[in-house]
Write a protein that holds these residues in place. Sequence first.
Motif, PDB file in Angstrom:
ATOM      1  N   LYS A   1      79.072 -10.768  27.838  1.00  0.00           N
ATOM      2  CA  LYS A   1      80.092 -11.814  27.734  1.00  0.00           C
ATOM      3  C   LYS A   1      79.480 -13.187  27.479  1.00  0.00           C
ATOM      4  O   LYS A   1      79.922 -13.908  26.579  1.00  0.00           O
ATOM      5  CB  LYS A   1      80.953 -11.837  28.992  1.00  0.00           C
TER       6      LYS A   1
ATOM      7  N   ARG B   1      80.029 -15.322  24.080  1.00  0.00           N
ATOM      8  CA  ARG B   1      80.641 -16.657  24.114  1.00  0.00           C
ATOM      9  C   ARG B   1      79.769 -17.651  23.349  1.00  0.00           C
ATOM     10  O   ARG B   1      80.274 -18.476  22.591  1.00  0.00           O
ATOM     11  CB  ARG B   1      80.797 -17.140  25.558  1.00  0.00           C
TER      12      ARG B   1
ATOM     13  N   ARG C   1      80.077 -16.991  19.623  1.00  0.00           N
ATOM     14  CA  ARG C   1      81.375 -17.439  19.125  1.00  0.00           C
ATOM     15  C   ARG C   1      81.402 -18.951  18.940  1.00  0.00           C
ATOM     16  O   ARG C   1      81.922 -19.456  17.942  1.00  0.00           O
ATOM     17  CB  ARG C   1      82.487 -16.986  20.061  1.00  0.00           C
TER      18      ARG C   1
ATOM     19  N   LEU D   1      86.901 -13.402  26.291  1.00  0.00           N
ATOM     20  CA  LEU D   1      85.929 -14.491  26.279  1.00  0.00           C
ATOM     21  C   LEU D   1      86.517 -15.802  26.796  1.00  0.00           C
ATOM     22  O   LEU D   1      85.785 -16.645  27.316  1.00  0.00           O
ATOM     23  CB  LEU D   1      85.370 -14.692  24.864  1.00  0.00           C
ATOM     24  N   ASP D   2      87.821 -15.977  26.661  1.00  0.00           N
ATOM     25  CA  ASP D   2      88.470 -17.225  27.075  1.00  0.00           C
ATOM     26  C   ASP D   2      88.747 -17.310  28.565  1.00  0.00           C
ATOM     27  O   ASP D   2      89.101 -18.375  29.064  1.00  0.00           O
ATOM     28  CB  ASP D   2      89.784 -17.426  26.323  1.00  0.00           C
TER      29      ASP D   2
ATOM     30  N   ASP E   1      87.787 -16.518  32.753  1.00  0.00           N
ATOM     31  CA  ASP E   1      86.665 -16.372  33.680  1.00  0.00           C
ATOM     32  C   ASP E   1      86.965 -15.375  34.795  1.00  0.00           C
ATOM     33  O   ASP E   1      86.274 -15.350  35.804  1.00  0.00           O
ATOM     34  CB  ASP E   1      86.311 -17.735  34.297  1.00  0.00           C
TER      35      ASP E   1
END
Length: 187
Positions: A98, A102, A105, A162-163, A165
């Motif tokens: 992850k 991130r 991206r 990914l957005d 937590d």
Amino acid sequence: MGRWRPDARERLQQAALELFAEQGFAATTVPAITARAGLTTRTFFRHFADKREVLFADEAEIPTFAAKLLAEVPAGEPLEMIRAGLRTMAETQFEGRKAALRQRRAIVASDPGLRERDLHKRAVLAEVTRETFRGQGLDPIRAGLLAETAVTLMYVSVAEWLDTDDDRRLVDIIDTAFATLRAELQG
């Protein structure tokens, strides 16, 4: 310089990602990457055609991987085949990565050329999926709709993963996306 260590490719990738994050993709040069990795530019070009390839090096493997993945999914209802294939991809290619994804991206989003390259990767994935369904006897419209749906579901699910937590796994988000799609189509 330690340039003969077998981990040159990984060192170059790590150095490039660090520099891309620190100073931006456009401002990062191949000599800066190799200096950070403690390697030569010649070694860099043995592993990558250019600095973009650090981010897209495995792009050539996508068609083969996607076709193999779909071929290994038990035959059945195409949407369930897609769901099973995406779950397998999530578990084998995404889980545990992850933070790195991130970072990748953010780097891709920072450069128009990288965004274009990422869109090309998405189109290739859709085409491979479409051709796999065509090979299974689906008509062109159905194969195209299913392929585009599969890629969209993957991209939407990965973006959600990914957005956030929270501790949700990508496979759980894929399942939620499928349930949402089914509800929308039936409603």
